[in-house]
Design a protein around this motif. Structure first.
Motif, PDB file in Angstrom:
ATOM      1  N   GLN A 292      19.210  27.584 -13.661  1.00 45.07           N
ATOM      2  CA  GLN A 292      19.325  28.976 -13.233  1.00 45.07           C
ATOM      3  C   GLN A 292      18.923  29.124 -11.768  1.00 45.07           C
ATOM      4  OE1 GLN A 292      20.611  31.651 -14.954  1.00 45.07           O
ATOM      5  NE2 GLN A 292      20.417  32.623 -12.949  1.00 45.07           N
ATOM      6  N   GLN A 293      17.872  28.392 -11.378  1.00 44.67           N
ATOM      7  CA  GLN A 293      17.449  28.431  -9.974  1.00 44.67           C
ATOM      8  C   GLN A 293      18.535  27.868  -9.068  1.00 44.67           C
ATOM      9  OE1 GLN A 293      13.815  26.199 -10.270  1.00 44.67           O
ATOM     10  NE2 GLN A 293      12.568  27.980 -10.802  1.00 44.67           N
ATOM     11  N   LEU A 294      19.232  26.835  -9.561  1.00 46.60           N
ATOM     12  CA  LEU A 294      20.325  26.251  -8.786  1.00 46.60           C
ATOM     13  C   LEU A 294      21.491  27.229  -8.676  1.00 46.60           C
ATOM     14  CD1 LEU A 294      20.821  23.583  -7.346  1.00 46.60           C
ATOM     15  CD2 LEU A 294      21.962  22.752  -9.393  1.00 46.60           C
ATOM     16  N   ILE A 295      21.741  27.977  -9.754  1.00 48.67           N
ATOM     17  CA  ILE A 295      22.787  29.009  -9.716  1.00 48.67           C
ATOM     18  C   ILE A 295      22.427  30.073  -8.680  1.00 48.67           C
ATOM     19  CG2 ILE A 295      23.852  30.880 -11.042  1.00 48.67           C
ATOM     20  CD1 ILE A 295      23.581  29.078 -13.527  1.00 48.67           C
ATOM     21  N   ASP A 296      21.146  30.487  -8.673  1.00 46.71           N
ATOM     22  CA  ASP A 296      20.699  31.471  -7.678  1.00 46.71           C
ATOM     23  C   ASP A 296      20.858  30.918  -6.261  1.00 46.71           C
ATOM     24  OD1 ASP A 296      20.030  33.120  -9.774  1.00 46.71           O
ATOM     25  OD2 ASP A 296      17.921  32.500  -9.819  1.00 46.71           O
ATOM     26  N   ALA A 297      20.588  29.604  -6.121  1.00 46.57           N
ATOM     27  CA  ALA A 297      20.720  28.978  -4.800  1.00 46.57           C
ATOM     28  C   ALA A 297      22.178  28.973  -4.338  1.00 46.57           C
ATOM     29  CB  ALA A 297      20.176  27.548  -4.844  1.00 46.57           C
ATOM     30  N   THR A 298      23.103  28.696  -5.262  1.00 48.35           N
ATOM     31  CA  THR A 298      24.527  28.708  -4.890  1.00 48.35           C
ATOM     32  C   THR A 298      24.971  30.114  -4.482  1.00 48.35           C
ATOM     33  OG1 THR A 298      25.155  29.032  -7.214  1.00 48.35           O
ATOM     34  CG2 THR A 298      25.075  26.775  -6.397  1.00 48.35           C
ATOM     35  N   LYS A 299      24.397  31.135  -5.136  1.00 55.87           N
ATOM     36  CA  LYS A 299      24.726  32.514  -4.752  1.00 55.87           C
ATOM     37  C   LYS A 299      24.215  32.806  -3.342  1.00 55.87           C
ATOM     38  CE  LYS A 299      24.794  34.399  -9.456  1.00 55.87           C
ATOM     39  NZ  LYS A 299      24.129  35.316 -10.420  1.00 55.87           N
ATOM     40  N   GLU A 300      23.013  32.285  -3.035  1.00 58.82           N
ATOM     41  CA  GLU A 300      22.466  32.471  -1.691  1.00 58.82           C
ATOM     42  C   GLU A 300      23.404  31.868  -0.645  1.00 58.82           C
ATOM     43  OE1 GLU A 300      19.746  33.885  -0.356  1.00 58.82           O
ATOM     44  OE2 GLU A 300      19.028  34.737  -2.232  1.00 58.82           O
ATOM     45  N   VAL A 301      23.853  30.632  -0.915  1.00 56.71           N
ATOM     46  CA  VAL A 301      24.750  29.959   0.031  1.00 56.71           C
ATOM     47  C   VAL A 301      26.089  30.691   0.101  1.00 56.71           C
ATOM     48  CG1 VAL A 301      25.998  27.814   0.498  1.00 56.71           C
ATOM     49  CG2 VAL A 301      23.640  27.729  -0.300  1.00 56.71           C
ATOM     50  N   ALA A 302      26.575  31.145  -1.073  1.00 61.95           N
ATOM     51  CA  ALA A 302      27.850  31.873  -1.103  1.00 61.95           C
ATOM     52  C   ALA A 302      27.769  33.174  -0.307  1.00 61.95           C
ATOM     53  CB  ALA A 302      28.252  32.166  -2.547  1.00 61.95           C
ATOM     54  N   ASN A 303      26.566  33.763  -0.244  1.00 68.39           N
ATOM     55  CA  ASN A 303      26.374  35.008   0.507  1.00 68.39           C
ATOM     56  C   ASN A 303      26.084  34.765   1.987  1.00 68.39           C
ATOM     57  OD1 ASN A 303      26.778  36.677  -1.727  1.00 68.39           O
ATOM     58  ND2 ASN A 303      24.637  36.531  -2.360  1.00 68.39           N
TER      59      ASN A 303
ATOM     60  N   TYR B 299      19.276  28.026   3.049  1.00 72.66           N
ATOM     61  CA  TYR B 299      18.502  28.029   1.799  1.00 72.66           C
ATOM     62  C   TYR B 299      18.421  26.614   1.233  1.00 72.66           C
ATOM     63  CZ  TYR B 299      16.826  29.488  -2.784  1.00 72.66           C
ATOM     64  OH  TYR B 299      16.081  29.650  -3.924  1.00 72.66           O
ATOM     65  N   ARG B 300      17.210  26.202   0.824  1.00 71.70           N
ATOM     66  CA  ARG B 300      16.997  24.872   0.254  1.00 71.70           C
ATOM     67  C   ARG B 300      16.182  24.987  -1.033  1.00 71.70           C
ATOM     68  NH1 ARG B 300      20.109  24.511   3.669  1.00 71.70           N
ATOM     69  NH2 ARG B 300      20.168  23.129   5.490  1.00 71.70           N
ATOM     70  N   ARG B 301      16.478  24.110  -2.002  1.00 71.16           N
ATOM     71  CA  ARG B 301      15.734  24.102  -3.262  1.00 71.16           C
ATOM     72  C   ARG B 301      14.436  23.309  -3.139  1.00 71.16           C
ATOM     73  NH1 ARG B 301      14.514  25.188  -6.839  1.00 71.16           N
ATOM     74  NH2 ARG B 301      15.144  23.951  -8.619  1.00 71.16           N
ATOM     75  N   LYS B 302      14.503  22.143  -2.483  1.00 72.33           N
ATOM     76  CA  LYS B 302      13.338  21.281  -2.250  1.00 72.33           C
ATOM     77  C   LYS B 302      12.591  20.981  -3.550  1.00 72.33           C
ATOM     78  CE  LYS B 302      12.628  22.890   2.485  1.00 72.33           C
ATOM     79  NZ  LYS B 302      11.700  23.528   3.438  1.00 72.33           N
ATOM     80  N   LYS B 303      13.333  20.561  -4.573  1.00 75.85           N
ATOM     81  CA  LYS B 303      12.718  20.249  -5.870  1.00 75.85           C
ATOM     82  C   LYS B 303      12.352  18.774  -5.918  1.00 75.85           C
ATOM     83  CE  LYS B 303      13.470  20.391 -10.874  1.00 75.85           C
ATOM     84  NZ  LYS B 303      12.139  20.927 -11.144  1.00 75.85           N
ATOM     85  N   GLU B 304      11.107  18.505  -6.285  1.00 75.03           N
ATOM     86  CA  GLU B 304      10.641  17.133  -6.432  1.00 75.03           C
ATOM     87  C   GLU B 304      10.854  16.670  -7.870  1.00 75.03           C
ATOM     88  OE1 GLU B 304       9.672  15.362  -3.928  1.00 75.03           O
ATOM     89  OE2 GLU B 304       9.770  17.021  -2.499  1.00 75.03           O
TER      90      GLU B 304
END
Length: 464
Positions: A194-205, A210-215
């Motif tokens: 879901q966080q990745l989906i939100d990230a794609t929306k950020e990039v799409a907008n 925007y970066r996820r930076k997930k370890e």
């Protein structure tokens, strides 16, 4: 339906099927085991009763008292005794009922078709009660007689129903606990998605930074890092496109200005010749200026066409003989160098240079032309081809040189260090841009080094 909902339903249904299937197997196995025990107990009871009756018949026969009436009397004694224990007895001779159990049984009596040393069992309902019927023949010489006993098995069925009710309650509670725990687990596990989906929306907008930076080392962490790499690449490409767009806009603005200046001059000269009575000598001067501006326009258009051709052309590389290339360039600049009293020296340490023949000629021509504009009468230009770790071309002059701030801008289209002087010597401000494009398409690099008042060195390093 969302992915987490599909995952939830799939796992829930799979668990429900496995769990309920397992419960069905447990109930069925338990019922079969209980029924097996009842059959074994009934078979033992039937065998014991049959043996006892056969012994009784033998005793009556020894006393010569064995008759139909004595057989019935003897058998009724057994019936009364076992009826108190809930067991009903029947005696058959061949296929005819000899002594009834009083149960009023209807329908097919499959258990009658039994042979010597064989036992049969049948389950049926009589007056809403379930019984198991077990049949067997008496031992010789009384094998024509068959004893059938019936035992109630309602307790087995009731135990089965109780087990079903218990397991249904367990199933109901287990399904609720499973649904709650599975919902929490699925939502937790799929939260990165879901966080990745939100990230794609950020990039799409348009938020390309925007970066996820997930370890981590799981698949979602790998996917997040891939997403960050993609976002970074998109951000770089977008910035490059913005820079390119701005460059094109600036190019168009500069081009409009560069075209307007000579056109205005040509128009002014033409109107002057038309309106005024001009002496012949002055008319020739005006025409010379007009021709000069037209040549400048022609040179500008040719340079722009060369730039467009480079962008569209698919580069083909050949092994070019450097000596022949130098001879062609020497011929082009020989007369102009003599007129300006400029010495052009060529030093060649290469036999071949891999590249496009026409473009390399254009590159070297523009570099020498720029050097010719920079040097004064009596100046010197050194053209060097050499190989030091990789092939390179270098053009060095002892001209006017450039300031550091000019060096940072000279590759911009239409940029001139000295605009008035460039127009005077015929420059259009696109030579360096053209050189940069040629070098770029040869996968090479170009470097400028200049000192004001001392001269400029331009070096092109080739990797092909």
């Amino acid at each position: 339906m969302k992915f987490w909902q599909k995952t939830f339903l799939s796992v829930f249904l799979l668990f429900a099927i496995i769990f309920n299937g397992s419960m069905y197997v447990i109930i069925h196995q338990n019922y079969q085991e209980e029924l097996k025990h009842v059959k074994e107990r009934g078979a033992s009871e039937q065998y014991f009763i049959s043996t006892s009756i056969a012994q009784n018949f033998a005793e009556l026969a020894a006393k010569e008292e064995l008759s139909a009436s004595t057989i019935r009397e003897s058998f009724q004694t057994y019936q009364e005794y076992y009826k108190e224990q809930g067991i009903y007895l029947e005696l058959w001779k061949e296929d005819e009922l000899f002594c009834d159990s009083g149960q009023e049984i209807s329908g097919n009596r499959a258990e009658i078709a039994v042979t010597a040393k064989e036992q049969k069992s049948v389950i049926r309902k009589v007056k809403n009660k379930s019984f198991i019927y077990l049949s067997g023949c008496l031992v010789s010489p009384y094998e024509s007689y068959k004893v059938i006993i019936s035992m109630p098995i309602d307790n087995v069925l009731e135990a089965r129903q109780q087990l079903i009710h218990l397991l249904l309650m367990i199933d109901f509670v287990a399904m609720i606990l499973l649904a709650v725990s599975l919902f929490i687990m699925v939502k937790h596990l799929l939260r990165p998605l879901q966080q990745l989906i939100d990230a794609t929306k950020e990039v799409a907008n348009g938020n390309y930074s925007y970066r996820r930076k997930k370890e981590g080392k799981d698949e979602f962490a790998i996917l997040s890092r891939s997403f960050d790499q993609m976002s970074e690449s998109i951000e770089k490409n977008v910035k490059a496109l913005e820079v390119e767009n701005e460059t094109k806009k600036q190019l168009i603005d500069n081009m409009a200005h560069e075209l307007r200046t000579p056109l205005t001059a040509v128009l002014g000269y033409a109107e002057y010749l038309k309106m005024a009575k001009v002496p012949e000598e002055e008319k020739i001067e005006v025409l010379d200026n007009t021709i000069s501006e037209i040549k400048r326009l022609s040179k500008l258009s040719n340079t722009l066409l060369s730039l467009a051709a480079i962008r569209e052309e698919k580069i083909t590389y050949d092994s070019i003989k450097v000596d022949e290339l130098i001879e062609r360039i020497r011929y082009i600049f020989e007369r102009r160098a003599q007129e300006k009293q400029v010495t052009i020296t060529y030093e060649n340490g290469l036999n071949y240079l891999r590249g496009n023949q026409e473009m390399l000629e254009m590159l070297l021509t523009n570099l020498i032309e720029n050097a010719m504009r920079a040097v004064s009468n009596g100046g010197h230009i050194l053209v060097t081809f050499a190989d030091k770790d990789h092939p390179f071309l270098q053009v060095e002059d002892d001209g006017i040189g450039m300031k550091r701030e000019d060096l940072e801008k000279i590759q911009q289209p239409f940029y001139r260090v000295d605009k008035a002087r460039s127009r005077k010597v015929g420059g259009v401000g696109l030579g360096v841009t053209l050189c940069t494009q040629i070098v770029k398409y040869h996968q090479a690099s170009i470097h400028y080094d200049s000192v004001l008042g001392k001269g400029t060195i331009v070096r092109c390093d080739f990797t092909t």
